[in-house]
Write an enzyme that holds these catalytic residues in place. Sequence first.
Site, mmCIF file in Angstrom:
data_model
loop_
_atom_site.group_PDB
_atom_site.id
_atom_site.type_symbol
_atom_site.label_atom_id
_atom_site.label_comp_id
_atom_site.label_asym_id
_atom_site.label_seq_id
_atom_site.Cartn_x
_atom_site.Cartn_y
_atom_site.Cartn_z
ATOM 1 N N ASP A 161 0.822 -1.204 0.000
ATOM 2 C CA ASP A 161 0.000 0.000 0.000
ATOM 3 C C ASP A 161 0.856 1.255 0.000
ATOM 4 O OD1 ASP A 161 -2.262 1.609 0.083
ATOM 5 O OD2 ASP A 161 -2.260 1.649 2.266
ATOM 6 N N ASP A 180 0.340 7.112 -7.742
ATOM 7 C CA ASP A 180 -0.130 6.024 -6.885
ATOM 8 C C ASP A 180 -0.257 4.732 -7.691
ATOM 9 O OD1 ASP A 180 -1.208 4.949 -4.388
ATOM 10 O OD2 ASP A 180 -3.074 4.800 -5.499
#
Length: 544
Positions: free
Chosen positions: A109, A316
């Site tokens: 993550d 991201d």
Amino acid sequence: MTFSSLSLVITLSIIYISGCSPAIPTGGTFTIDLIHRDSVDSPFYDGSMSYSQRMSHTLQRSFINAKRINKNSNNTKSKYQTEIIPDHGEFLLNISFGDPSHKVLAIADSGSDLSWIQCKPCVQCSEHKAPIFDPKKSSTYEPVNCNSGTCKAISTVETKCSKTNKCQFFESYADGSFSNGTVAKESVTLGDKVLQNIIFGCSFSNAGVFRPSWGGIVGLGGGNESLVSQIRSIVPGKFSYCLIPYPKTDEVQNKSSKMTFGDIDFGPNVVSTPLVPKEPKTYYYVTLEAISVGNKRFDVNLGSLRPLQKGNMIVDSGTTLTMLPRNIYEDVEATIRSAINVRTLKDPQKALSLCYRATKVSDVPKFTMHFDGADVELSRENVFVMTSKHIMCLAFRPTSDVAIYGNLAQMDFRVGYDLDNNLVSLEPYDCEKLILEFLADFVVVDLEEDNAIPLVLGRLFLETAGALIVVKARKSTFRDRGKQMSFQTRHIVNPPPTPISSLNVVASVKPTKDMIGNGKPIKCEGRVEKETIVYRIMKRLIGL
């Protein structure tokens, strides 16, 4: 046929992982697999789902993750409350905690900092299929004292002091899910690298919508508590990844992307843009200046009297789609629609707005992202995504919040983060080529099976591979077609009478049809189960 005697014998030693990995670079640098959640190696994999169903879920996760990033980066609620759990990340990695090591398949993550896993005794824990880490069995587990500088420095989650003076963490989410436990130091193993004194959360109490098929979160954000930040004293403050494209239609995804911690040598086509320091430190902010479609350029700040906002986009890897500022998105979509000039279709997923029958689109206009100091030209596969077997849609969405540079736009790029110099670098690259591959001419000999005979890389192979072997440094380097791979050599356990060296290669080697004949690449594929010396039965090659 006669063969010259060999003065050097090299065998391949391997470590069991899924798919093929590149060689471990020298120094402190090391490489691991990033497993896509729809890969057959992922616990999320559902073989009964069609490509369209998987893509529908992928797009929905992208919207959820974008919402999470925007809420967290503009958090108006509790300082420590996260809007959505990072259960919707796209990639997983294998990581081991403790000594003896306990393996966990965790969500990778980039939107989290503090890593955490479930631990025994679990007073209140969500369902988990795999064994739970028991800190009492680890000789390297060390709880962090609540009065220590380490505990006081944690800023991304709430911390308190327990009755036994231990540092406690409290990770809460807006949907009511939570994870609580002890902040501790532990030895962590990634690939073949053992990392000492890594700060993580040992969760003894958690509940909510956590999935039973994954064991925790590995924080890869930019905050001080993230794994990336913690290992900067062990390896250079750099990491990179190379994401392979999504499988086409109903192909099974059985290959893994690669993530490297430490130095990486980029080629001449690399471009770099500054990382912009902003709060929260978790995210990686860059500055998008404009987008070009064909010969038309659309500036992000067009019509505004205010100067361009630095750090207006987050890079991201966990978000699939790229989210663009609404004003520029509308211009981009209209220009692409005009340039392609083919009848549009409705997205079967009802998620994206500009779609075509893929076979009807022969060419797409040149598409360039203009970052501060870096122009990145995207391919057709970066700009469009197949939402069904026959329909492709523009892989961008408008947003009124912070823009996000998603993973579809990053596929087949080597994306490197230099935290020491605050730079993000991007280089076009065929990420499936991050395997040991050489164009070579060779002969297949029909021999009886003999486990005492290792796979031999002879003089012709070593010459073709441009091999440089430094015995004193125990380092071997192969060069081919502009690529360079270095290996650390070591002696084999229980060696035969004649001492030989082995190459420590993170890969498994399986003969393929491409290995027979002249000018064909030697490919690395398949999977194995534990470290061993690989012997090949040469006669089996004849029957391929």
